[in-house]
Motif scaffolding. Sequence first.
Motif, PDB file in Angstrom:
ATOM      1  N   GLY A 186       0.820  -1.199   0.000  1.00 62.08           N
ATOM      2  CA  GLY A 186       0.000   0.000   0.000  1.00 62.08           C
ATOM      3  C   GLY A 186       0.857   1.253   0.000  1.00 62.08           C
ATOM      4  O   GLY A 186       1.883   1.325   0.683  1.00 62.08           O
ATOM      5  N   ALA A 187       0.436   2.253  -0.779  1.00 56.53           N
ATOM      6  CA  ALA A 187       1.224   3.482  -0.901  1.00 56.53           C
ATOM      7  C   ALA A 187       1.377   4.196   0.435  1.00 56.53           C
ATOM      8  O   ALA A 187       2.444   4.741   0.739  1.00 56.53           O
ATOM      9  CB  ALA A 187       0.565   4.408  -1.927  1.00 56.53           C
ATOM     10  N   ALA A 188       0.317   4.218   1.236  1.00 53.54           N
ATOM     11  CA  ALA A 188       0.371   4.920   2.528  1.00 53.54           C
ATOM     12  C   ALA A 188       1.432   4.320   3.441  1.00 53.54           C
ATOM     13  O   ALA A 188       2.106   5.042   4.188  1.00 53.54           O
ATOM     14  CB  ALA A 188      -1.000   4.877   3.201  1.00 53.54           C
ATOM     15  N   SER A 189       1.578   3.004   3.386  1.00 56.48           N
ATOM     16  CA  SER A 189       2.578   2.337   4.210  1.00 56.48           C
ATOM     17  C   SER A 189       3.985   2.497   3.633  1.00 56.48           C
ATOM     18  O   SER A 189       4.948   2.801   4.351  1.00 56.48           O
ATOM     19  CB  SER A 189       2.241   0.845   4.329  1.00 56.48           C
ATOM     20  N   LYS A 190       4.109   2.303   2.340  1.00 59.14           N
ATOM     21  CA  LYS A 190       5.436   2.359   1.719  1.00 59.14           C
ATOM     22  C   LYS A 190       6.049   3.756   1.814  1.00 59.14           C
ATOM     23  O   LYS A 190       7.279   3.895   1.894  1.00 59.14           O
ATOM     24  CB  LYS A 190       5.339   1.910   0.263  1.00 59.14           C
ATOM     25  N   ALA A 191       5.193   4.789   1.787  1.00 63.69           N
ATOM     26  CA  ALA A 191       5.717   6.145   1.917  1.00 63.69           C
ATOM     27  C   ALA A 191       6.401   6.336   3.264  1.00 63.69           C
ATOM     28  O   ALA A 191       7.397   7.064   3.376  1.00 63.69           O
ATOM     29  CB  ALA A 191       4.590   7.158   1.742  1.00 63.69           C
ATOM     30  N   ILE A 192       5.869   5.691   4.295  1.00 64.61           N
ATOM     31  CA  ILE A 192       6.493   5.744   5.628  1.00 64.61           C
ATOM     32  C   ILE A 192       7.721   4.850   5.666  1.00 64.61           C
ATOM     33  O   ILE A 192       8.793   5.250   6.137  1.00 64.61           O
ATOM     34  CB  ILE A 192       5.475   5.327   6.703  1.00 64.61           C
ATOM     35  N   LEU A 193       7.579   3.616   5.175  1.00 68.17           N
ATOM     36  CA  LEU A 193       8.681   2.659   5.177  1.00 68.17           C
ATOM     37  C   LEU A 193       9.936   3.237   4.533  1.00 68.17           C
ATOM     38  O   LEU A 193      11.041   3.076   5.054  1.00 68.17           O
ATOM     39  CB  LEU A 193       8.255   1.395   4.432  1.00 68.17           C
ATOM     40  N   ALA A 194       9.776   3.921   3.406  1.00 66.53           N
ATOM     41  CA  ALA A 194      10.921   4.418   2.647  1.00 66.53           C
ATOM     42  C   ALA A 194      11.764   5.415   3.433  1.00 66.53           C
ATOM     43  O   ALA A 194      12.954   5.600   3.134  1.00 66.53           O
ATOM     44  CB  ALA A 194      10.436   5.072   1.354  1.00 66.53           C
ATOM     45  N   HIS A 195      11.170   6.057   4.448  1.00 69.07           N
ATOM     46  CA  HIS A 195      11.866   7.120   5.167  1.00 69.07           C
ATOM     47  C   HIS A 195      12.173   6.771   6.620  1.00 69.07           C
ATOM     48  O   HIS A 195      12.559   7.660   7.394  1.00 69.07           O
ATOM     49  CB  HIS A 195      11.047   8.400   5.107  1.00 69.07           C
ATOM     50  N   LEU A 196      12.023   5.518   7.000  1.00 70.59           N
ATOM     51  CA  LEU A 196      12.371   5.123   8.357  1.00 70.59           C
ATOM     52  C   LEU A 196      13.880   5.228   8.579  1.00 70.59           C
ATOM     53  O   LEU A 196      14.668   5.145   7.630  1.00 70.59           O
ATOM     54  CB  LEU A 196      11.903   3.693   8.625  1.00 70.59           C
ATOM     55  N   ALA A 197      14.266   5.384   9.825  1.00 67.32           N
ATOM     56  CA  ALA A 197      15.684   5.473  10.166  1.00 67.32           C
ATOM     57  C   ALA A 197      16.402   4.175   9.778  1.00 67.32           C
ATOM     58  O   ALA A 197      15.812   3.089   9.844  1.00 67.32           O
ATOM     59  CB  ALA A 197      15.845   5.728  11.660  1.00 67.32           C
ATOM     60  N   PRO A 198      17.661   4.259   9.354  1.00 71.51           N
ATOM     61  CA  PRO A 198      18.404   3.071   8.914  1.00 71.51           C
ATOM     62  C   PRO A 198      18.396   1.924   9.923  1.00 71.51           C
ATOM     63  O   PRO A 198      18.271   0.759   9.533  1.00 71.51           O
ATOM     64  CB  PRO A 198      19.815   3.608   8.683  1.00 71.51           C
ATOM     65  N   ARG A 199      18.538   2.233  11.202  1.00 70.56           N
ATOM     66  CA  ARG A 199      18.546   1.157  12.203  1.00 70.56           C
ATOM     67  C   ARG A 199      17.204   0.433  12.254  1.00 70.56           C
ATOM     68  O   ARG A 199      17.145  -0.778  12.464  1.00 70.56           O
ATOM     69  CB  ARG A 199      18.908   1.716  13.579  1.00 70.56           C
ATOM     70  N   MET A 200      16.100   1.184  12.041  1.00 75.91           N
ATOM     71  CA  MET A 200      14.785   0.560  12.017  1.00 75.91           C
ATOM     72  C   MET A 200      14.615  -0.301  10.767  1.00 75.91           C
ATOM     73  O   MET A 200      14.045  -1.394  10.817  1.00 75.91           O
ATOM     74  CB  MET A 200      13.692   1.625  12.074  1.00 75.91           C
TER      75      MET A 200
END
Length: 264
Positions: free
Chosen positions: A137-151
Motif C-alpha cells: 500500500g502506498a500509505a505504508s510504503k511512503a512511511i517505510l521508505a523514510h524510516l531510520a536506517p537502524r529501524m
Amino acid sequence: MATADRVLAVLSLFTLEEPEWTVDDAMRRLGMTSSSTAYEYFRSLVDAGLLTATRSGIYTVGPAVIALDRVTRRHDRLVSAATGSLSQVVKDLPLRTTALLCRSFRMQVMCVDQFCAAPGDLAISYERGRPMPLYRGAASKAILAHLAPRMVKKLWEADTAEIAAAGLGEDWDSFKANLRRMRRAPALVTRSELDPGLVGISAAVFDEDGVAGSLGIVARAEDLPSDDTEILERVGAQARAVSEILRAQAAAGNRSDAGASEAD
C-alpha cells in the motif's frame, strides 16, 4: 515485566478479531499463573473505564477508550496539522476519492484520519484505527521508505520473507536500493496491492524527529486520469505543507521552552 506492562498486555489482547475475553482465557494467552493477580489487573482496567464486564464474566473495551479517541481527534498534532490538506488533496477529484492520513504504529501503519467529500461504496482497507502492514500500500510504503536506517535493518532481520514476498527485495542490498528509489519519488503509487481496482497515492510527512506519517488518496482506477503526474505533485505538495506546519509548531515550542528557561 513491570506491573504496568502486564496491565497493558491485558489491554492489548482486545482486537477486532478477538474483542471479548474472560480472565481465564487471558491468563492462558499471556502465560499468567496467578488468578488473583489477573483479576486485579482486570479490575484496575474496569475501574479506569478501559474495560467493561458482563455478568457472565466476559470483558470488552470500555467507554474510556472512546473518550481518549475524542482527545486524539481534537488534539493530535499530526491530525490537526493535516486537517486542511486532507480536503485540499481531493479537491476537484471524483467525489468518492478518499484522503488518508496515516502514521507508524508498532512496526505497522495505522490510518488516523480520513476525508471523503461524498462517502459511499468505496470500501478501503485503510480504515481508521486498523493496523496495516508496512510493506503493501502506498500509505505504508511512503512511511517505510523514510524510516531510520537502524529501524530498516531491524525490519529486514525480522521480516525478510515478508519483504521479499512484497517485491521489495530478495536480499539486503536490493531492499535498500528499492527504498532509495521510493524516497526519490514525489509520491508513491500502488495499484490493487490491498484492494482490487483501487489506486493508492501517498507521500511521507515529516516532523522534527523524522518521518511522522503519510498523506495521500485512494481512488478507483477508472476515476483517475491515465497521466497521474499532476495528482502525484498535488499529493507531494500537501504532504510538504503538513510537514511545514509540524516543524513550525516544534520550533515555536522550542522557543517557548527556551524563553521559560531564561525566565527561570
